[in-house]
Design a protein around this motif. Sequence first.
Motif, PDB file in Angstrom:
ATOM      1  N   UNK A   7      -0.370 -15.143  -6.345  1.00  0.00           N
ATOM      2  CA  UNK A   7      -1.830 -15.192  -6.565  1.00  0.00           C
ATOM      3  C   UNK A   7      -2.341 -13.919  -7.238  1.00  0.00           C
ATOM      4  N   UNK A   8      -1.600 -12.816  -7.033  1.00  0.00           N
ATOM      5  CA  UNK A   8      -2.025 -11.551  -7.639  1.00  0.00           C
ATOM      6  C   UNK A   8      -1.756 -11.491  -9.137  1.00  0.00           C
ATOM      7  N   UNK A  48      -7.180 -14.135 -11.645  1.00  0.00           N
ATOM      8  CA  UNK A  48      -7.394 -12.830 -11.008  1.00  0.00           C
ATOM      9  C   UNK A  48      -7.254 -11.782 -12.087  1.00  0.00           C
ATOM     10  N   UNK A 100      -6.203   1.934 -10.493  1.00  0.00           N
ATOM     11  CA  UNK A 100      -7.235   2.521  -9.635  1.00  0.00           C
ATOM     12  C   UNK A 100      -7.297   1.836  -8.268  1.00  0.00           C
ATOM     13  N   UNK A 101      -6.690   0.660  -8.128  1.00  0.00           N
ATOM     14  CA  UNK A 101      -6.663  -0.021  -6.827  1.00  0.00           C
ATOM     15  C   UNK A 101      -5.269   0.117  -6.226  1.00  0.00           C
ATOM     16  N   UNK A 102      -5.220   0.344  -4.931  1.00  0.00           N
ATOM     17  CA  UNK A 102      -3.952   0.695  -4.287  1.00  0.00           C
ATOM     18  C   UNK A 102      -2.972  -0.483  -4.196  1.00  0.00           C
ATOM     19  N   UNK A 103      -3.484  -1.663  -3.882  1.00  0.00           N
ATOM     20  CA  UNK A 103      -2.579  -2.818  -3.787  1.00  0.00           C
ATOM     21  C   UNK A 103      -2.037  -3.163  -5.168  1.00  0.00           C
ATOM     22  N   UNK A 104      -2.920  -3.109  -6.169  1.00  0.00           N
ATOM     23  CA  UNK A 104      -2.470  -3.322  -7.546  1.00  0.00           C
ATOM     24  C   UNK A 104      -1.392  -2.292  -7.887  1.00  0.00           C
ATOM     25  N   UNK A 113      -6.891  -8.798 -12.738  1.00  0.00           N
ATOM     26  CA  UNK A 113      -6.647  -7.456 -12.215  1.00  0.00           C
ATOM     27  C   UNK A 113      -5.743  -6.639 -13.131  1.00  0.00           C
ATOM     28  N   UNK A 135     -10.929  -7.215 -15.018  1.00  0.00           N
ATOM     29  CA  UNK A 135     -12.306  -7.209 -14.539  1.00  0.00           C
ATOM     30  C   UNK A 135     -12.340  -6.546 -13.162  1.00  0.00           C
ATOM     31  N   UNK A 136     -11.276  -6.735 -12.399  1.00  0.00           N
ATOM     32  CA  UNK A 136     -11.261  -6.310 -11.002  1.00  0.00           C
ATOM     33  C   UNK A 136     -10.662  -4.923 -10.801  1.00  0.00           C
ATOM     34  N   UNK A 137      -9.517  -4.685 -11.429  1.00  0.00           N
ATOM     35  CA  UNK A 137      -8.915  -3.356 -11.320  1.00  0.00           C
ATOM     36  C   UNK A 137      -8.309  -2.965 -12.657  1.00  0.00           C
ATOM     37  N   UNK A 138      -8.168  -1.656 -12.841  1.00  0.00           N
ATOM     38  CA  UNK A 138      -7.653  -1.155 -14.122  1.00  0.00           C
ATOM     39  C   UNK A 138      -6.181  -0.780 -13.979  1.00  0.00           C
ATOM     40  N   UNK A 154       0.849  -1.201   0.000  1.00  0.00           N
ATOM     41  CA  UNK A 154       0.000   0.000   0.000  1.00  0.00           C
ATOM     42  C   UNK A 154       0.887   1.255   0.000  1.00  0.00           C
TER      43      UNK A 154
END
Lengths: 139, 408
Positions: A111-112, A117, A73-77, A119, A51-54, A28
């Motif tokens: 897994x990410x 996933x 757009x997602x912080x962990x990504x 993402x 599908x999950x994050x851009x 993060x």
Amino acid sequence: MNINEIQDQIVEEFAQFGDWMERYEYLIDLGRSLAPFDERHKTPEYLIEGCQSKVWLYPSFENGIITFSAESDALITRGIVALLVRVFSGRTPAEIVGANIYFIEKIGLRENLSPTRSNGLLAMMKQMRLYALAYKSKQ
Amino acid sequence: MKLAKSIEEIRSDFPILSTKAHGKPLIYLDNGATTQKPLQVISVMEELYRTTNANVHRGVHYLSDRVSDRYEAARETVRAFINARSREEIIFTAGTTASINAIAFSFGERYVGEGDEIVISGMEHHANIVPWQMLCERRKARLKVIPFSEEGVLDLEAYRSLLSERTRIVAVTHVSNVLGTVNPVKEIVAEAHRQGIPVLVDGAQGIQHGLVDVTDIDCDFYVFSGHKVYGPNGIGVLYGKAELLNELPPYQGGGDMVANVTFEKTTYNVLPFKFEAGTTNFTGAIGLGTALDYLSALGREAVAEREQVLLAGATAGLSAIEGLRIYGTAPHKVSVISFLPGQIHQYDAGMILDKMGIAVRTGTHCAQPLMERYGITGNIRASMAFYNTEEEIEALVKGVKKVTEMFA
């Protein structure tokens, strides 16, 4: 440092964390400190849609070196994006094409990047290699 | 209304609930995506393959007769479960999506032409949007969409004004998979019927939360999936009124759906077989029958009541978190709660919850137009089943609080 030295450095950084919570908190932080992305490049052309994050990825090529800037757009990504930029940006096309990426597995984030996933991360890595291949063929 | 079993007994019927996820006890709150299977269903599937496997309706031999009887018994179980008038109105399909596609094709072939209109709602799952869009493209027909309010309630006045002499069919969801809203399907059907328009109800999220009576709703088609009602996957149901099904052409050709085949002309079998081409998923159908029996024995109204208690707990707990928004606050809801905590991305939250052993769904839940309506790229959905506990709901609320701290 070459690509493998940077990967080893990342693995070492993550080795100091005791549990998953600390690893994710670090991701993060990395996500927050990712260099700002030029809003003008937030276009469909540079979008890698999951599908999950851009994820947006913008390449530039100068003096034989590829520079990547990226955003999510997602912080962990975004944290993982920051790591990929750190490994791949500022490299020659040949280095990127020939790279063997093992740090993600070693820091327990595999897994990410799994294809299930959606993402955008796996697609981002592929896209980085594709840009490198394209620039390589231009050289 | 009391469940026929204690929560401990119920949970021991579902072996998967004792799974450890990332070393923590699994908290399964993704029942809207798929439900877990009781031992009764798991063992009947195994027993079928061990003792009673042969193709249905084909042989005169012992095994074929036995499995055919059980397959037809499962059809009767489904009929009784949704209170259809006759067993010939129960078609086994691969699932909700397959059922809707079947009707969109067959009905479209028979009744939809250029300039005709199909009415759906703005809170549909992609499975109840795309097959109709494909039909519209094939037939140059138009799709009309019923809007809904911020709370997640369909605008019935707008619905009435959308119905016209060009409307050929209305297809609406019984329950929104994102908002949890229970739509007034009986009223929607009555309104359409006043103008002679048939209605398909997507029951994918309706069938598992209490009583469904297709005779009372008076819908022309009701479709659902086995795997969302504690049965196996790959099996689903298409209920249709016999008089309508008899009018529709089959959507797949093959074995068992025919009466007589020559190279010049083929005549079709009677209902329900006309719509069951090829070897059907008979093990799945028998497994589904077992799942429905399980729910009936537990008490369907008691199941619904229990789930309302869990929903109320989750709603109260999550609402108390500062900055958290709940999507779907209709007065009549099932145990589905969609939310976003502050400005935190759903994927970030989902990943952290997963590490805590909590399974929720994140993303658009196959309802992108609905997300657009709210101006979001997705959200987090917790969907509860009767086997969930108050402790699990507390853990969810605690987990979401932790997430808001981590991303503060």
